[in-house]
Write an enzyme that holds these catalytic residues in place. Structure first.
Site, mmCIF file in Angstrom:
data_model
loop_
_atom_site.group_PDB
_atom_site.id
_atom_site.type_symbol
_atom_site.label_atom_id
_atom_site.label_comp_id
_atom_site.label_asym_id
_atom_site.label_seq_id
_atom_site.Cartn_x
_atom_site.Cartn_y
_atom_site.Cartn_z
ATOM 1 N N LEU A 51 0.863 -1.174 0.000
ATOM 2 C CA LEU A 51 0.000 0.000 0.000
ATOM 3 C C LEU A 51 0.905 1.232 0.000
ATOM 4 O O LEU A 51 1.983 1.213 0.595
ATOM 5 C CB LEU A 51 -0.904 0.033 1.239
ATOM 6 N N ASP A 52 0.455 2.296 -0.640
ATOM 7 C CA ASP A 52 1.198 3.548 -0.594
ATOM 8 C C ASP A 52 1.365 3.994 0.855
ATOM 9 O O ASP A 52 0.548 3.661 1.724
ATOM 10 C CB ASP A 52 0.445 4.650 -1.348
ATOM 11 N N ARG A 53 2.391 4.744 1.113
ATOM 12 C CA ARG A 53 2.639 5.264 2.460
ATOM 13 C C ARG A 53 1.385 5.943 3.029
ATOM 14 O O ARG A 53 1.031 5.762 4.195
ATOM 15 C CB ARG A 53 3.791 6.278 2.427
ATOM 16 N N THR A 55 -1.781 5.471 2.267
ATOM 17 C CA THR A 55 -3.004 4.662 2.245
ATOM 18 C C THR A 55 -3.070 3.743 3.455
ATOM 19 O O THR A 55 -2.081 3.125 3.841
ATOM 20 C CB THR A 55 -3.054 3.823 0.950
ATOM 21 N N ARG A 150 -5.126 6.074 -7.537
ATOM 22 C CA ARG A 150 -4.973 7.531 -7.485
ATOM 23 C C ARG A 150 -4.833 8.116 -8.884
ATOM 24 O O ARG A 150 -5.455 9.139 -9.217
ATOM 25 C CB ARG A 150 -3.763 7.873 -6.612
#
Length: 210
Positions: A51-53, A55, A150
């Site tokens: 997961l993105d930082r 998220t 995104r």
């Protein structure tokens, strides 16, 4: 958690894995430290998705090498279903749609490009509800490219609230959450569904998530 899998409800602001400048403050390293504190001298942990930082939500780790191949193939063969609610700025033109714009890395950042010019990416979207100046959508990514949801929302003129990198309005947090992960258990072969609680932090109306 069972003997071969560990699921974690990731907080926003924490990297999934080591960054070039920091090998300690990330979720993968924290899981290893947690298992070491239980008495395992060299715990086995495998990461198959990220997961993105910014998220939050469900992440899953393999805890034994015997399931590593099966879990990896489940992700590779798109047998893993991922569902992400997001608050976006604007109003979609349709109640559901599919974005298939390729994703590429240009000048140190990620962007969408025309088909055939980047890595294939596909995300299915559905409108769940709306409030003044924002819309609640559910994203179901079929591929796992970096920043995919995104970028696909921003490409459609619907940037996620809090995602200033891709044109979204300012907010203390990125309003994107990994709500549910469904996959075949790599050892039991039964369907496993892991859900992250939808707390009031994101103001996701629970009536849409039954």
């Amino acid at each position: 958690r069972d003997t071969v899998l560990l699921a974690y409800d990731k907080e926003p602001g924490i990297p999934s894995q080591q960054t070039p400048s920091d090998g300690y403050n990330n979720l993968f390293a924290a899981v290893r430290r947690h298992l070491s504190n239980e008495g395992k001298s060299d715990p086995y942990v495998a990461l198959h998705h990220r997961l993105d930082r910014e998220t939050s939500g469900v992440m899953i780790f393999a805890l034994h090498d015997s399931v590593n191949r099966a879990l990896g193939k489940a992700f590779e063969n798109r047998e893993v279903e991922k569902e992400y609610p997001a608050w976006v700025a604007g109003e979609p033109k349709s109640s559901s749609w599919i974005c298939r714009e390729d994703i590429s890395r240009v000048g140190g950042g990620y962007c969408t490009v025309v088909r055939g010019k980047g890595k294939w990416a596909e995300t299915h979207f559905e409108v769940l509800g709306a409030e003044k100046n924002r819309t609640l959508v559910l994203a179901r990514p079929k591929t796992g490219r970096t920043h995919q949801i995104r970028l696909h929302l921003a490409a459609g003129g619907l940037p996620i609230i809090g995602d200033t990198r891709y044109g979204g309005p300012r907010h203390p947090n990125l309003l994107l959450h990994a709500w549910r992960l469904t996959l075949p258990h790599p050892r039991l072969k039964k369907k496993l569904c892991i859900t992250s609680a939808l707390d009031d932090f994101y103001k996701f109306p629970k009536k849409y998530f039954q």
